[in-house]
Design a protein around this motif. Structure first.
Motif, PDB file in Angstrom:
ATOM      1  N   VAL A  21     -12.034  47.263  -6.654  1.00  0.00           N
ATOM      2  CA  VAL A  21     -12.826  48.484  -6.779  1.00  0.00           C
ATOM      3  C   VAL A  21     -13.155  48.767  -8.240  1.00  0.00           C
ATOM      4  O   VAL A  21     -14.291  49.118  -8.582  1.00  0.00           O
ATOM      5  CB  VAL A  21     -12.074  49.682  -6.157  1.00  0.00           C
ATOM      6  N   PHE A  22     -12.175  48.591  -9.116  1.00  0.00           N
ATOM      7  CA  PHE A  22     -12.407  48.833 -10.547  1.00  0.00           C
ATOM      8  C   PHE A  22     -13.487  47.892 -11.085  1.00  0.00           C
ATOM      9  O   PHE A  22     -14.385  48.320 -11.824  1.00  0.00           O
ATOM     10  CB  PHE A  22     -11.109  48.638 -11.331  1.00  0.00           C
ATOM     11  N   ALA A  23     -13.398  46.606 -10.711  1.00  0.00           N
ATOM     12  CA  ALA A  23     -14.388  45.626 -11.180  1.00  0.00           C
ATOM     13  C   ALA A  23     -15.785  45.985 -10.702  1.00  0.00           C
ATOM     14  O   ALA A  23     -16.759  45.886 -11.460  1.00  0.00           O
ATOM     15  CB  ALA A  23     -14.012  44.227 -10.702  1.00  0.00           C
ATOM     16  N   LEU A  24     -15.903  46.434  -9.465  1.00  0.00           N
ATOM     17  CA  LEU A  24     -17.209  46.772  -8.906  1.00  0.00           C
ATOM     18  C   LEU A  24     -17.772  48.052  -9.520  1.00  0.00           C
ATOM     19  O   LEU A  24     -18.958  48.125  -9.864  1.00  0.00           O
ATOM     20  CB  LEU A  24     -17.102  46.923  -7.386  1.00  0.00           C
ATOM     21  N   GLU A  25     -16.918  49.058  -9.672  1.00  0.00           N
ATOM     22  CA  GLU A  25     -17.398  50.338 -10.195  1.00  0.00           C
ATOM     23  C   GLU A  25     -17.727  50.274 -11.680  1.00  0.00           C
ATOM     24  O   GLU A  25     -18.355  51.181 -12.217  1.00  0.00           O
ATOM     25  CB  GLU A  25     -16.362  51.426  -9.925  1.00  0.00           C
ATOM     26  N   SER A  26     -17.314  49.191 -12.342  1.00  0.00           N
ATOM     27  CA  SER A  26     -17.659  49.007 -13.756  1.00  0.00           C
ATOM     28  C   SER A  26     -19.102  48.565 -13.932  1.00  0.00           C
ATOM     29  O   SER A  26     -19.621  48.567 -15.054  1.00  0.00           O
ATOM     30  CB  SER A  26     -16.722  47.966 -14.388  1.00  0.00           C
ATOM     31  N   GLU A  27     -19.748  48.192 -12.814  1.00  0.00           N
ATOM     32  CA  GLU A  27     -21.132  47.730 -12.864  1.00  0.00           C
ATOM     33  C   GLU A  27     -22.086  48.890 -12.581  1.00  0.00           C
ATOM     34  O   GLU A  27     -21.889  49.642 -11.608  1.00  0.00           O
ATOM     35  CB  GLU A  27     -21.370  46.619 -11.838  1.00  0.00           C
ATOM     36  N   PRO A  28     -23.137  49.050 -13.385  1.00  0.00           N
ATOM     37  CA  PRO A  28     -24.032  50.202 -13.220  1.00  0.00           C
ATOM     38  C   PRO A  28     -24.856  50.196 -11.936  1.00  0.00           C
ATOM     39  O   PRO A  28     -25.333  51.240 -11.515  1.00  0.00           O
ATOM     40  CB  PRO A  28     -24.946  50.101 -14.454  1.00  0.00           C
ATOM     41  N   ASP A  29     -24.989  49.012 -11.310  1.00  0.00           N
ATOM     42  CA  ASP A  29     -25.830  48.921 -10.108  1.00  0.00           C
ATOM     43  C   ASP A  29     -25.018  48.890  -8.821  1.00  0.00           C
ATOM     44  O   ASP A  29     -25.560  48.629  -7.747  1.00  0.00           O
ATOM     45  CB  ASP A  29     -26.717  47.672 -10.181  1.00  0.00           C
ATOM     46  N   ILE A  30     -23.703  49.162  -8.908  1.00  0.00           N
ATOM     47  CA  ILE A  30     -22.842  49.101  -7.729  1.00  0.00           C
ATOM     48  C   ILE A  30     -22.084  50.413  -7.562  1.00  0.00           C
ATOM     49  O   ILE A  30     -21.574  50.982  -8.524  1.00  0.00           O
ATOM     50  CB  ILE A  30     -21.849  47.929  -7.819  1.00  0.00           C
ATOM     51  N   GLU A  31     -22.014  50.866  -6.317  1.00  0.00           N
ATOM     52  CA  GLU A  31     -21.280  52.091  -5.987  1.00  0.00           C
ATOM     53  C   GLU A  31     -20.326  51.806  -4.829  1.00  0.00           C
ATOM     54  O   GLU A  31     -20.734  51.277  -3.796  1.00  0.00           O
ATOM     55  CB  GLU A  31     -22.268  53.196  -5.585  1.00  0.00           C
ATOM     56  N   VAL A  32     -19.049  52.103  -4.999  1.00  0.00           N
ATOM     57  CA  VAL A  32     -18.070  51.918  -3.924  1.00  0.00           C
ATOM     58  C   VAL A  32     -18.050  53.172  -3.063  1.00  0.00           C
ATOM     59  O   VAL A  32     -17.744  54.266  -3.551  1.00  0.00           O
ATOM     60  CB  VAL A  32     -16.668  51.623  -4.494  1.00  0.00           C
ATOM     61  N   VAL A  33     -18.388  53.031  -1.784  1.00  0.00           N
ATOM     62  CA  VAL A  33     -18.537  54.198  -0.900  1.00  0.00           C
ATOM     63  C   VAL A  33     -17.408  54.334   0.105  1.00  0.00           C
ATOM     64  O   VAL A  33     -17.357  55.313   0.853  1.00  0.00           O
ATOM     65  CB  VAL A  33     -19.884  54.128  -0.144  1.00  0.00           C
ATOM     66  N   GLY A  34     -16.490  53.348   0.146  1.00  0.00           N
ATOM     67  CA  GLY A  34     -15.398  53.450   1.099  1.00  0.00           C
ATOM     68  C   GLY A  34     -14.316  52.418   0.846  1.00  0.00           C
ATOM     69  O   GLY A  34     -14.581  51.353   0.296  1.00  0.00           O
ATOM     70  N   GLN A  35     -13.078  52.781   1.242  1.00  0.00           N
ATOM     71  CA  GLN A  35     -11.954  51.870   1.130  1.00  0.00           C
ATOM     72  C   GLN A  35     -11.097  51.971   2.385  1.00  0.00           C
ATOM     73  O   GLN A  35     -11.028  53.022   3.017  1.00  0.00           O
ATOM     74  CB  GLN A  35     -11.085  52.207  -0.081  1.00  0.00           C
ATOM     75  N   GLY A  36     -10.453  50.858   2.746  1.00  0.00           N
ATOM     76  CA  GLY A  36      -9.585  50.857   3.910  1.00  0.00           C
ATOM     77  C   GLY A  36      -8.604  49.718   3.861  1.00  0.00           C
ATOM     78  O   GLY A  36      -8.600  48.922   2.919  1.00  0.00           O
ATOM     79  N   GLU A  37      -7.759  49.640   4.929  1.00  0.00           N
ATOM     80  CA  GLU A  37      -6.694  48.641   4.950  1.00  0.00           C
ATOM     81  C   GLU A  37      -6.684  47.785   6.216  1.00  0.00           C
ATOM     82  O   GLU A  37      -6.042  46.734   6.226  1.00  0.00           O
ATOM     83  CB  GLU A  37      -5.327  49.325   4.814  1.00  0.00           C
ATOM     84  N   THR A  38      -7.357  48.205   7.273  1.00  0.00           N
ATOM     85  CA  THR A  38      -7.259  47.507   8.550  1.00  0.00           C
ATOM     86  C   THR A  38      -8.639  47.197   9.126  1.00  0.00           C
ATOM     87  O   THR A  38      -9.654  47.747   8.682  1.00  0.00           O
ATOM     88  CB  THR A  38      -6.487  48.359   9.574  1.00  0.00           C
ATOM     89  N   ALA A  39      -8.651  46.340  10.144  1.00  0.00           N
ATOM     90  CA  ALA A  39      -9.900  46.008  10.821  1.00  0.00           C
ATOM     91  C   ALA A  39     -10.511  47.242  11.465  1.00  0.00           C
ATOM     92  O   ALA A  39     -11.737  47.434  11.452  1.00  0.00           O
ATOM     93  CB  ALA A  39      -9.653  44.924  11.867  1.00  0.00           C
ATOM     94  N   LEU A  40      -9.672  48.092  12.023  1.00  0.00           N
ATOM     95  CA  LEU A  40     -10.164  49.323  12.649  1.00  0.00           C
ATOM     96  C   LEU A  40     -10.828  50.223  11.613  1.00  0.00           C
ATOM     97  O   LEU A  40     -11.901  50.798  11.866  1.00  0.00           O
ATOM     98  CB  LEU A  40      -9.007  50.059  13.324  1.00  0.00           C
ATOM     99  N   GLU A  41     -10.224  50.325  10.437  1.00  0.00           N
ATOM    100  CA  GLU A  41     -10.824  51.142   9.373  1.00  0.00           C
ATOM    101  C   GLU A  41     -12.117  50.509   8.870  1.00  0.00           C
ATOM    102  O   GLU A  41     -13.067  51.226   8.528  1.00  0.00           O
ATOM    103  CB  GLU A  41      -9.831  51.305   8.223  1.00  0.00           C
ATOM    104  N   ALA A  42     -12.176  49.194   8.863  1.00  0.00           N
ATOM    105  CA  ALA A  42     -13.406  48.515   8.448  1.00  0.00           C
ATOM    106  C   ALA A  42     -14.556  48.876   9.375  1.00  0.00           C
ATOM    107  O   ALA A  42     -15.681  49.167   8.924  1.00  0.00           O
ATOM    108  CB  ALA A  42     -13.199  46.997   8.445  1.00  0.00           C
ATOM    109  N   LEU A  43     -14.294  48.889  10.673  1.00  0.00           N
ATOM    110  CA  LEU A  43     -15.325  49.263  11.649  1.00  0.00           C
ATOM    111  C   LEU A  43     -15.756  50.711  11.456  1.00  0.00           C
ATOM    112  O   LEU A  43     -16.947  51.036  11.536  1.00  0.00           O
ATOM    113  CB  LEU A  43     -14.791  49.055  13.066  1.00  0.00           C
TER     114      LEU A  43
END
Length: 222
Positions: A21-43
């Motif tokens: 998440v840190f690596a992605l949010e360091s980029e100006p053209d990328i926004e992290v909109v969600g985080q999870g831990e399981t397949a159910l949370e991914a869905l």
């Protein structure tokens, strides 16, 4: 204003997930909109947030491949990119058949991670070049010695095929030049010719075409 790539990260190892998440949010053209831990949370994240790219751990609770298949069905606009320590060929092909758009080994650099996200967002497929080399080692190299192997790339010159094989080993243009006694500019010229003849857009796609031909399997990226 430039549209940001909306990304979600699902991995059951918090420390690793935080790093991604840190690596992605360091980029100006990328926004992290969600985080999870399981397949159910991914869905749930795919349904609620409709990210452009969803990074999934292969071995998270509930199964990454199961999540990929369901997301491809229910949220086709979300592209999935697998993040995993598993470098098994069958796992890769299974994930791609189920709908994953890319496969990236954990431990890769942040720059490769970001590049993969951008390519997948554009509709391209991504598999680490180094892993493409492993496909070659596990399939083609076991079946034939170089002297026994028919020419796999009749459209390429011997030098172009030689350079393509070094690309499969994950070598940069500079390292290929050192290996063959060529300048980096000359290597780049040969690589451009290789991509034109194989009708691919970049060195990663060239590596995957090579892996397909040598393994004797139809590419899962098509």
């Amino acid at each position: 204003m430039q549209h940001k790539i909306r990304v979600a990260v699902v991995d059951d190892h918090p420390l690793y997930r935080d790093g991604v998440v840190f690596a992605l949010e360091s980029e100006p053209d990328i926004e992290v909109v969600g985080q999870g831990e399981t397949a159910l949370e991914a869905l749930q994240i795919a349904h609620d947030h409709t990210p452009d790219v969803l990074l999934l751990d292969m071995n998270m609770p509930g199964g990454g491949i199961n999540a990929v298949a369901k997301i491809a069905q229910r949220c086709p606009s979300t592209k999935t990119l697998m993040l995993t320590v598993v470098d098994d060929e069958d796992e890769v092909r299974s994930a791609l058949r189920k709908g994953a758009r890319g496969y990236l080994l954990k431990g890769t650099s942040s720059s490769e991670l970001v590049n993969a996200v951008r390519l997948v967002n554009k509709g391209q497929n991504y598999v680490s070049p180094g892993f493409a080399a492993q496909l070659i080692m596990s399939r083609g190299a076991e079946e034939n010695t170089p002297s026994e192997t028919p020419k796999q790339f009749p459209e390429l010159s011997d030098r172009e095929e030689q350079i393509l094989m070094l690309i499969l080993q994950g070598l940069s243009n500079r390292l290929i030049g050192g290996e063959l006694g060529l300048t980096e500019k000359t290597v780049k010229g040969y690589l451009t010719s290789v991509m034109e003849k194989l009708q691919v857009r970049n060195r990663v796609e060239a590596a995957m075409i090579a892996a397909e031909r040598i393994s004797g399997k139809k590419s899962s990226l098509k």
